[in-house]
Design an enzyme around this catalytic site. Sequence first.
Site, PDB file in Angstrom:
ATOM      1  N   ASN A  40     114.756 -59.185  79.642  1.00  0.00           N
ATOM      2  CA  ASN A  40     116.019 -59.639  80.219  1.00  0.00           C
ATOM      3  C   ASN A  40     116.659 -58.428  80.872  1.00  0.00           C
ATOM      4  O   ASN A  40     117.219 -57.577  80.186  1.00  0.00           O
ATOM      5  CB  ASN A  40     116.909 -60.223  79.107  1.00  0.00           C
ATOM      6  CG  ASN A  40     118.317 -60.534  79.605  1.00  0.00           C
ATOM      7  OD1 ASN A  40     118.566 -60.572  80.810  1.00  0.00           O
ATOM      8  ND2 ASN A  40     119.245 -60.750  78.674  1.00  0.00           N
ATOM      9  N   LYS A  92     119.228 -58.292  82.703  1.00  0.00           N
ATOM     10  CA  LYS A  92     120.686 -58.392  82.858  1.00  0.00           C
ATOM     11  C   LYS A  92     121.067 -57.989  84.295  1.00  0.00           C
ATOM     12  O   LYS A  92     120.350 -58.355  85.214  1.00  0.00           O
ATOM     13  CB  LYS A  92     121.382 -57.538  81.793  1.00  0.00           C
ATOM     14  CG  LYS A  92     120.843 -57.879  80.394  1.00  0.00           C
ATOM     15  CD  LYS A  92     121.643 -57.318  79.266  1.00  0.00           C
ATOM     16  CE  LYS A  92     120.980 -57.737  77.952  1.00  0.00           C
ATOM     17  NZ  LYS A  92     121.764 -57.431  76.770  1.00  0.00           N
ATOM     18  N   HIS A 120     122.894 -67.227  76.966  1.00  0.00           N
ATOM     19  CA  HIS A 120     122.910 -65.864  76.419  1.00  0.00           C
ATOM     20  C   HIS A 120     124.316 -65.543  75.905  1.00  0.00           C
ATOM     21  O   HIS A 120     125.312 -65.982  76.499  1.00  0.00           O
ATOM     22  CB  HIS A 120     122.492 -64.861  77.506  1.00  0.00           C
ATOM     23  CG  HIS A 120     122.253 -63.493  76.949  1.00  0.00           C
ATOM     24  ND1 HIS A 120     123.286 -62.637  76.686  1.00  0.00           N
ATOM     25  CD2 HIS A 120     121.122 -62.867  76.572  1.00  0.00           C
ATOM     26  CE1 HIS A 120     122.781 -61.517  76.166  1.00  0.00           C
ATOM     27  NE2 HIS A 120     121.473 -61.635  76.091  1.00  0.00           N
ATOM     28  N   GLU A 170     126.120 -63.041  76.188  1.00  0.00           N
ATOM     29  CA  GLU A 170     127.006 -62.411  77.165  1.00  0.00           C
ATOM     30  C   GLU A 170     127.644 -63.462  78.073  1.00  0.00           C
ATOM     31  O   GLU A 170     128.785 -63.311  78.501  1.00  0.00           O
ATOM     32  CB  GLU A 170     126.235 -61.349  77.977  1.00  0.00           C
ATOM     33  CG  GLU A 170     125.987 -60.111  77.124  1.00  0.00           C
ATOM     34  CD  GLU A 170     124.751 -59.318  77.482  1.00  0.00           C
ATOM     35  OE1 GLU A 170     124.181 -59.509  78.568  1.00  0.00           O
ATOM     36  OE2 GLU A 170     124.325 -58.501  76.631  1.00  0.00           O
ATOM     37  N   GLU A 203     119.200 -64.391  68.642  1.00  0.00           N
ATOM     38  CA  GLU A 203     119.761 -63.086  68.973  1.00  0.00           C
ATOM     39  C   GLU A 203     121.069 -62.877  68.217  1.00  0.00           C
ATOM     40  O   GLU A 203     122.132 -63.329  68.685  1.00  0.00           O
ATOM     41  CB  GLU A 203     120.033 -62.984  70.479  1.00  0.00           C
ATOM     42  CG  GLU A 203     118.787 -63.088  71.331  1.00  0.00           C
ATOM     43  CD  GLU A 203     118.947 -62.344  72.653  1.00  0.00           C
ATOM     44  OE1 GLU A 203     118.094 -61.498  72.946  1.00  0.00           O
ATOM     45  OE2 GLU A 203     119.930 -62.578  73.370  1.00  0.00           O
ATOM     46  N   GLY A 255     121.965 -54.624  72.134  1.00  0.00           N
ATOM     47  CA  GLY A 255     122.383 -53.401  72.823  1.00  0.00           C
ATOM     48  C   GLY A 255     123.005 -52.359  71.915  1.00  0.00           C
ATOM     49  O   GLY A 255     123.605 -51.397  72.396  1.00  0.00           O
ATOM     50  N   SER A 278     117.979 -55.323  70.259  1.00  0.00           N
ATOM     51  CA  SER A 278     117.470 -53.968  70.039  1.00  0.00           C
ATOM     52  C   SER A 278     115.985 -53.931  69.677  1.00  0.00           C
ATOM     53  O   SER A 278     115.567 -53.149  68.826  1.00  0.00           O
ATOM     54  CB  SER A 278     118.318 -53.242  68.984  1.00  0.00           C
ATOM     55  OG  SER A 278     119.656 -53.108  69.434  1.00  0.00           O
TER      56      SER A 278
HETATM   57  P1  PGA Z   1     118.831 -55.524  73.882  1.00  0.00           P
HETATM   58  O1  PGA Z   1     119.282 -56.928  74.549  1.00  0.00           O
HETATM   59  O2  PGA Z   1     117.327 -55.605  73.719  1.00  0.00           O
HETATM   60  O3  PGA Z   1     119.248 -54.482  74.867  1.00  0.00           O
HETATM   61  O4  PGA Z   1     119.511 -55.427  72.566  1.00  0.00           O
HETATM   62  C1  PGA Z   1     118.699 -58.148  74.167  1.00  0.00           C
HETATM   63  C2  PGA Z   1     119.309 -59.283  74.933  1.00  0.00           C
HETATM   64  O5  PGA Z   1     120.524 -59.244  75.216  1.00  0.00           O
HETATM   65  O6  PGA Z   1     118.617 -60.258  75.275  1.00  0.00           O
END
Ligand code: PGA
Length: 242
Positions: A9, A11, A96, A98, A165, A171, A204
């Site tokens: 992903n 982003k 997601h 976000e 998630e 992140g 992560s």
């Molecule tokens: P990350 O993000 O691997 O940077 O923690 C995962 C995601 O948001 O899908």
Amino acid sequence: MRKIVIAGNWKMYKTQAEALEFLQGFMPLLEETPEDREVVLCVPFTDLATLSRNLHGGRIRLGAQNVHWQEVGAYTGEISASMLTEIGARYVIIGHSERRQYFGETDQTVNLRLKAAQAHGLIPILCVGETKQQRDAGETEAIIFNQLKQDLVEVDQQNLVIAYEPIWAIGTGDTCETREANRVIGLIRQQLTNPNVPIQYGGSVKPDNIDEIMAQSEIDGALVGGASLQPESFARIVNYQT
Ligand code: PGA
């Protein structure tokens, strides 16, 4: 047999030039990747066409990071499912955290997006997960079951991927303990009518924890943010060791 799906992903990262540079570094690193692993890159809308033209029939599948539920219309700033399939996308991330957190995504709009994606042959990657506060309050299971219940109304579970998630793990470098991720994913599976839906872990995921994550019995892949931005690190994740 459940399918294994490893998805990056990106982003809001990478211009077209940067996306192509990634591809040139990444593709040669997939030569030894076992055939039974689906490798997906979910990229910004503006990168889809460039990547699609340069995949040369290889094994990378393209995905978007959102889709609107209407076919066409006066929806400034939105992208429809047929626009995505025309350009070569096979997957789309939906719901997601976000988008739920910053862009007003609700379980109702997630449900509409899931159905529209499937109606056009896109495979949605539905994201669910709890906040730190919800976890600390012992609400993890209730929150996730409620998301699933609302998001999956009339959704075809034959053409679906789910990503668990935990929001506090995204992140932050603070990966969910692998056995705990496995436990929650097992509980998610029990809520489904199709037990063969691939369920990913996300939050992560890195080259140094992917082997342990994929060794868990319930985990069928990963949704990878930060560590999918560099060819070497995402290749190490895709080429996890069993
Ligand atoms: P990350 O993000 O691997 O940077 O923690 C995962 C995601 O948001 O899908």
